[in-house]
Design a protein around this motif. Structure first.
Motif, PDB file in Angstrom:
ATOM      1  N   ALA A 139       2.174   2.585   7.898  1.00 56.46           N
ATOM      2  CA  ALA A 139       2.177   2.001   9.457  1.00 56.46           C
ATOM      3  C   ALA A 139       2.523   4.124  10.415  1.00 56.46           C
ATOM      4  CB  ALA A 139       3.241   1.720  10.141  1.00 56.46           C
ATOM      5  N   LEU A 182       1.701  -4.880   9.201  1.00 60.29           N
ATOM      6  CA  LEU A 182       0.028  -4.379   9.348  1.00 60.29           C
ATOM      7  C   LEU A 182      -0.684  -5.596   9.138  1.00 60.29           C
ATOM      8  CD1 LEU A 182       0.352  -2.126   5.794  1.00 60.29           C
ATOM      9  CD2 LEU A 182       0.372  -1.347   8.129  1.00 60.29           C
ATOM     10  N   GLN A 218       4.426   1.662   0.222  1.00 57.45           N
ATOM     11  CA  GLN A 218       3.428   2.390   0.508  1.00 57.45           C
ATOM     12  C   GLN A 218       2.784   2.002   2.069  1.00 57.45           C
ATOM     13  OE1 GLN A 218       1.997   0.279  -2.576  1.00 57.45           O
ATOM     14  NE2 GLN A 218       1.365   2.694  -3.401  1.00 57.45           N
ATOM     15  N   ASP A 265      10.710   7.562  -1.067  1.00 55.04           N
ATOM     16  CA  ASP A 265      11.640   7.704  -1.758  1.00 55.04           C
ATOM     17  C   ASP A 265      12.646   9.210  -0.821  1.00 55.04           C
ATOM     18  OD1 ASP A 265      11.739   6.310  -3.980  1.00 55.04           O
ATOM     19  OD2 ASP A 265      10.238   7.515  -5.306  1.00 55.04           O
ATOM     20  N   LEU A 278       0.445  -4.042  -0.767  1.00 55.11           N
ATOM     21  CA  LEU A 278       1.768  -2.964  -1.295  1.00 55.11           C
ATOM     22  C   LEU A 278       3.376  -2.668  -0.931  1.00 55.11           C
ATOM     23  CD1 LEU A 278      -0.234  -1.072   1.616  1.00 55.11           C
ATOM     24  CD2 LEU A 278      -1.004  -1.029  -1.445  1.00 55.11           C
ATOM     25  N   SER A 279       3.804  -1.977  -2.001  1.00 50.93           N
ATOM     26  CA  SER A 279       4.400  -1.762  -2.107  1.00 50.93           C
ATOM     27  C   SER A 279       5.648  -1.603  -0.971  1.00 50.93           C
ATOM     28  CB  SER A 279       5.732  -0.937  -2.908  1.00 50.93           C
ATOM     29  OG  SER A 279       5.288   0.344  -2.006  1.00 50.93           O
TER      30      SER A 279
END
Lengths: 599, 619
Positions: B505, B445, B500, B527, B496-497
């Motif tokens: 992306a 990112l 996420q 997930d 962010l995780s």
């Protein structure tokens, strides 16, 4: 992995409270090496400072005996010059000794502080560690200490020397003429008053520079770290523009700070010149009335130079002092942050090795300021059993693992192993018996062998080889270019994510724990390898207790017992065959797994 | 660890102020002087003013002594005219000197920071220009250092350089002035000042290897702390805190010793450098008194020379400062140059691919090697338009390399990759990116807002950004962020995780409405349920495109129309999932590992149950 936001978690201190003096006193109280011999060092500093007024005295003596009525008293002057030269050499010697003592004392004391801070970071709980970025933590034991070091060896010394210099110069001045002394001080006092203001400007300007440098480094790193994405999306131009902008902003901030320095620095020269002119004007009047000799007057001109350098460097010194105090606060902030998950140490229980049983008794957990993530959990794990823990993201299964390994302590209730509260068990004993393999297989820069050995520092190469073979990884190892000697790169980056997990698993296995806890430890491994690994693990964990946080169906199916978490509660437990047959969370999860796997 | 190697290299290359380093260093300075002629000239003029006025201020004081002080004490009355002339001279020279100092400092800063910025811009331009293969050959840390610390070190001597030039002016003026004043006193000066210069040289030669070593150790200490804190969880779970503390302590103590060694040299030379001019002043006084008694000089001249010694003793060290920075400068410059001189770049053609319908991609006889090792061998397959193809293969089979070839991050050694029949190498710059979007395995990112990360440089209405976020299943958490699309993410933004970040992306790729979308294991942190929704969303999108997914999960593979099975750098088979299951043992082995495991276990359990029954029977 859940994102942990811990708004009210015990943060690592910034020591913002308390005065600068209190910070420095506390800092010095932690570093006995610095205080030892400090009196001697200060005494040497006094001697070294007195050396500064030798030249003005010699000038005064030479002028007053050398001119005036006829021939100068040459033998007297020769004696005076030789004596002064001896004094200069003596003070240089004192200065050398003082420097060496100061360097030794500061460096030893700061090394102690550094090591202590480093150790304490590891003693802090995972939660506390996570309240701060890793880079910021690192800088507390590196840059912040370096800043103190720079200050103590240059700025701090300058402060002592400056005060000493101004003091001895003033004393000599008063002896020569109190009127001229008064004049000199009247000239310099406005500058002294203005200095803190200049320093504030400068400090603000440097703060901007630091921020811009941070922005610039972040922008520059994108061109390297994001190389693939930038090319794939053809955004070279946009990236270049962003970098150029940040580079230029950084440059502008640097130039601005430099400009402030450029204007402030020469002010002292002007003030000194005004003082010198004043001395000449007032001095000749005093001379006419016989209050002062020519030598004394000229000595004053030399004494003024002693005022210039301390004041010229004062803004920089003040700036450094401020940085050093900030550095001190930040390192003390670490050391003073209580280790909330503390090792009972020698008072703790040392448990004998052997099969391990675990019990959670009415355990309740919530992250500070957050909603409960684990409620009223009571569950027992028998020795030698294989347990699978399942649940959706946020169900509390990771929290369960962290409590079981005592990375965190429960808010209410207790966790016991072999009947002992975890909080009472010595860390050395606890860590030897329970080992967790986290999802992210972090490796240290070194060879594969060194990384596996981290699990058991005394292990031989043969033992390491054997461990890998027992885990069924011999084929994989043979396929690596240098086998056990393969370098893994920084943070293990030369290996794939899956391979890193293999090494992390071997490392934990070599540690030979009584309870092995796998937190999705093979999630990045390809299916065929994972199945092989699962089979091998089953063999090697026989006789031990094994707890797996499962991300795949097969793990749960193979366990003796499955613990099903939902919304922070243990909602179901039992063998797979039983759970799958009764309606509930597990049956639903199973259904979705099966459909995903076979669709 | 690269950093340590980096420093070791510095240590080897530049621990001494040798004549070779001096020559190289001066050449580097020459580059800066040529690049910033006007600024350098201004700095030198200002510094010369400073140098000249320093000497002049001593002369003014001598003049005041001779014409104001001595006559007053001799005659007992003040010569008013001379007094005010003296005041004017003293303050005038100080004012000019101050202007010189301010100009010198400011222009030196401008020059130094401009050159730094210039190097940084040039280096990062190279980073953006050079092909990815070049990046893959260089460690990330090294490239970052080239743009930051090396660019800084290269131009560090520019800060004291103008002052050094000013000092030379000062010394020449002083020498001439002294020669005119008195030959004997000048002789004292000619003994003392060269002695200071030589002492300075010896000082810097002794000091610089020690300083380099301390810097190297500082980097190592920092490296250990970084690594150790990054691995804090491993340290904790294995209970290795003591081991880590010991590792850190050893290096921290080495650093302490290195710093003390620096302190010893500084502690020795600094007082000597201070004592030498002081002794010079004393010599001037002794010799001067003698010259006074013989009437060769007047007292004003004595004061002037003595004062000059006092003023010159400090600035003369500036020569040493430039010298001290030269070795680091040479190393920094060499590193920056090696980036700037790096050859090779992607050559682009002129072709423009079509825009509307899904793309056709063909890979024909492609081979690719990293160094000596060939990782792809004669890979051939094609992607029909609008189809979704899964690229499946065990770890290390070459999937990610193949993906890089498909978006022309690297060019094949042999063979061709064709988009709608056009070799990728013939497409004009930027055209490929308009048609093809890659979501790489490693999420990246930008340090930018959500909008900036999704839209990049395309002008895009917010609805389009939101639509992409919806397909990527990222709209939910983005609307929950404080500032929505304007929330800063990336390195220095909201954390962010992993899942996420991956979804952002993905949204970036979707937002460009690519004709070919390539997902390189791009949903691994998401997930499974969310992943399924994403994949269905992709399939049901209005803008149809050709899709390539690299995947392990059966659920992912099941969504593909076709599978290309890659093993050890070769296409082993291709067909539908069902066909491959039937005829390709490697594929079957890989994707059905879990099912087979279940089956084996079921059989074992049955056996065990049987065994148990038998035991019971026999009992």
């Amino acid at each position: 992995m859940t994102v942990e936001t811990a708004p009210e978690q015990e943060r690592i201190g910034t020591g913002a409270g308390g005065s600068a003096w209190a910070t420095i006193r506390r800092g010095l109280s932690l570093t006995p090496e610095f205080r030892k011999g400090l009196v001697g060092t200060l005494a040497l500093a006094v001697v070294a400072t007195i050396g500064k007024i030798i030249v003005p005295i010699a000038v005064q003596q030479t002028i007053d005996t050398g001119i005036g009525d006829g021939a100068p008293d040459m033998p007297y002057i020769t004696r005076a010059v030789v004596l002064c030269a001896a004094a200069v050499i003596l003070t240089a010697l004192a200065s050398y000794l003082m420097n060496v003592r100061l360097y030794k004392a500061t460096e030893s004391s700061l090394a102690t502080l550094r090591v202590r801070g480093f150790r304490h970071v590891h003693d802090l709980s995972v939660l506390t560690q996570n309240t701060e970025r890793r880079g910021a933590l690192v800088s507390r034991v590196t840059n912040d200490i370096d800043q103190i070091s720079t200050f103590m060896q240059w700025g701090g010394l300058m402060i002592i020397v400056a005060f000493g210099q101004l003091f001895v110069a003033s004393v000599l001045m008063v002896i020569y003429s109190w009127q001229l002394t008064l004049l000199v001080w009247i000239c310099f006092i406005p500058l002294l008053i203005a200095l803190p203001r200049f320093q504030r400007w400068l400090s603000r300007a440097y703060t901007v520079v630091r921020e811009r440098t941070g922005d610039m480094l972040a922008a520059v790193s994108e061109s390297v770290v994001g190389a693939a994405v930038i090319r794939a999306y053809a955004t070279e131009r946009r990236t270049a523009e962003r970098i150029d902008k940040s580079v230029d902003a950084n440059k502008a901030a640097q130039v601005r700070a430099q400009t402030i320095v450029g204007f402030v620095f020469p002010l002292t020269e002007i003030v000194a010149a005004v003082a010198i002119a004043g001395i000449v004007v007032l001095g000749v009047r005093l001379g006419v009335s016989g209050d002062i000799t020519a030598g004394q007057l000229i000595a004053f001109l030399f004494l003024i130079t002693l005022f210039v350098s301390p004041l010229q460097t004062a803004t920089e010194v003040l700036n450094e002092a401020q940085n050093a105090v900030a550095g001190w606060r930040r390192i003390l902030g670490v050391i003073d942050t209580p280790a909330d998950v503390a090792d009972p140490g020698d008072d703790g229980v040392e448990l004998p090795r052997g099969p391990i049983s675990v019990a959670f008794e009415q355990v309740h957990f919530a992250y500070p300021g957050g909603p409960p993530v684990l409620r009223e959990l009571s569950v027992g794990i028998q020795p030698r059993s294989r347990i699978a823990v399942v649940g959706e993201t946020g169900s509390g299964k990771t929290t369960f693992a962290k409590l079981l390994t005592r990375l965190m302590d429960p808010v209410e209730g207790r966790v016991t192993i072999d009947g002992h509260d975890l909080r009472a068990v010595r860390f050395s004993s606890l860590r030897a018996r329970i080992v967790m393999v986290p999802q992210d297989g972090f490796l240290f820069d070194g060879t594969l062998e060194e990384n596996v050995r981290y699990g058991k520092p005394a292990a031989t190469r043969a033992e390491i080889q054997l461990a890998l073979t027992e885990l069924g990884l011999a084929d994989w190892l043979d396929g690596l270019p240098a086998g056990l000697d393969t370098p893994v790169g920084q943070r293990g980056e030369s290996l794939s994510a899956g391979e890193r997990q293999l090494v992390a698993l071997a490392r934990a296995y070599l540690a030979d724990p009584d309870l092995l806890l796998l937190d999705e430890a093979t999630s990045a491994v390809d299916p065929a390898t994972e199945v092989r690994l699962a089979r091998a693990l089953e063999g090697v964990t026989r006789g031990r207790t094994a707890v797996s946080i499962a991300h795949r169906l097969s793990t749960a199916e193979n366990a003796d017992e499955v613990l099903v978490f939902d919304g922070g509660r243990l909602v179901q437990r039992g063998p797979h065959a039983e759970l799958v047959a009764e309606p509930g969370v597990y049956a639903d999860m199973h259904a979705s797994w099966v459909s995903a796997a076979h669709s | 660890m690269w950093k340590i190697r980096h420093w070791k290299e510095t240590h080897r290359v530049a621990n001494k102020v040798t004549s070779a380093v001096m020559r190289q260093g001066l050449r580097v300075l020459g580059v800066a002087v040529r690049a910033e002629k006007a600024v350098f000239a201004s700095a030198v003029v200002a510094s010369a003013l400073y140098g000249g006025m320093t000497v002049a201020s001593a002369w003014a004081l001598g003049w005041a002594t001779q014409n104001v002080i001595i006559p007053t004490f001799g005659k007992g009355e003040i010569a008013a005219g001379a007094l005010w002339t003296g005041v004017l001279l003293i303050i005038g020279t100080a004012l000019l000197k101050s202007i010189g100092i301010a100009g010198r400092r400011i222009f030196a800063g401008v020059m130094q920071y401009r050159m730094q910025a210039r190097s940084r811009r040039d280096v990062t331009k190279q980073y953006l220009r050079l092909p990815l293969a070049w990046h893959q050959r260089h460690p990330t840390g090294q490239l970052l250092a080239n743009a930051s610390s090396d660019a800084e070190a290269a131009w560090a001597p520019l800060a004291p350089l103008p002052m050094a030039v000013g000092v030379v002016v000062m010394l020449v003026t002083a020498a001439v002035g002294m020669l005119f004043t008195d030959l004997v006193l000048a002789l004292v000066g000619f003994l003392v000042f060269p002695a200071i210069a030589v002492l300075n040289l010896v000082y810097q030669r002794r000091l610089s290897p020690l300083v380099t070593r301390a810097q190297q150790l500082r980097a190592e200490v920092s490296e250990i702390a970084h690594e150790s804190f990054d691995g804090a969880l491993v340290v904790k779970t294995l209970g290795r805190e003591d081991l880590e503390a010991e590792r850190f302590r050893r290096r921290a103590h080495e650093l302490r010793d290195a710093n003390v060694a620096v302190g010893r040299v500084r502690g020795l030379f600094d007082p000597m450098l201070e004592a030498l001019p002081t002794l010079g002043v004393l010599a001037v006084l002794g010799v001067g008194a003698m010259r006074l008694s013989t009437g060769d000089i007047v007292s004003g001249q004595l004061v002037q020379v003595a004062y000059l010694f006092t003023l010159l003793s400090f600035p003369i060290r500036a020569l040493g400062w430039v010298l001290a920075e030269l070795p680091r400068s040479v190393v920094g410059w060499t590193r920056v140059q090696s980036v700037l001189e790096a050859e090779g770049s992607m050559v682009y053609g002129e072709e423009t691919p079509g825009r509307d319908e899904p793309a056709t991609l063909a890979v024909s006889d492609v081979s690719y090697s990293y160094g000596e090792t060939e990782v792809l061998h004669d890979v051939t397959f094609d992607l029909p338009p609008g189809r979704t193809v899964a690229l499946v293969g065990p770890t290390g089979s070459g999937k990610s390399t193949l993906v890089q070839l498909l978006v022309r991050l690297v060019d094949p050694d042999t063979g061709r990759v064709l988009l709608d029949g056009t070799d990728l190498r013939e497409l004009a710059y930027g055209k490929l990116a308009e048609s093809v979007a890659l979501v790489p395995q490693q999420t990246f990112l930008f340090d930018d807002t959500v909008r900036g990360n999704v839209a990049l440089d395309l002008p895009m209405p917010d609805e389009q950004v939101w639509a992409a976020l919806r397909v990527a299943q990222a709209d939910g958490f983005v609307s929950g962020l404080g500032a929505g699309l304007d929330t800063r993410v990336g390195e220095r933004g909201t954390s962010l995780s992993g899942g996420q970040r991956q979804r952002l992306a993905l949204a970036r790729a979707i937002a460009r409405r690519p004709r070919l979308l390539i997902l390189d294991d791009a949903t691994s942190s998401v997930d499974p349920q969310v992943e399924a929704r994403i994949l269905y969303g992709l399939r049901d999108r209005a803008e149809a495109s050709t899709v390539v997914v690299v995947a392990y999960r059966l659920a992912t593979i099941a969504l593909a129309d076709e599978v290309v099975y890659l093993d050890r750098g070769r296409v082993e088979d291709r067909g539908t999932h069902q066909e491959l299951l039937e005829r390709c043992p490697g594929y079957r082995n890989l994707v059905t590992a879990y099912e087979r495991e279940e089956a084996v276990r079921a059989a074992l359990d049955a056996d065990a149950a049987l065994g148990l029954e038998e035991t019971e029977v026999s009992a």
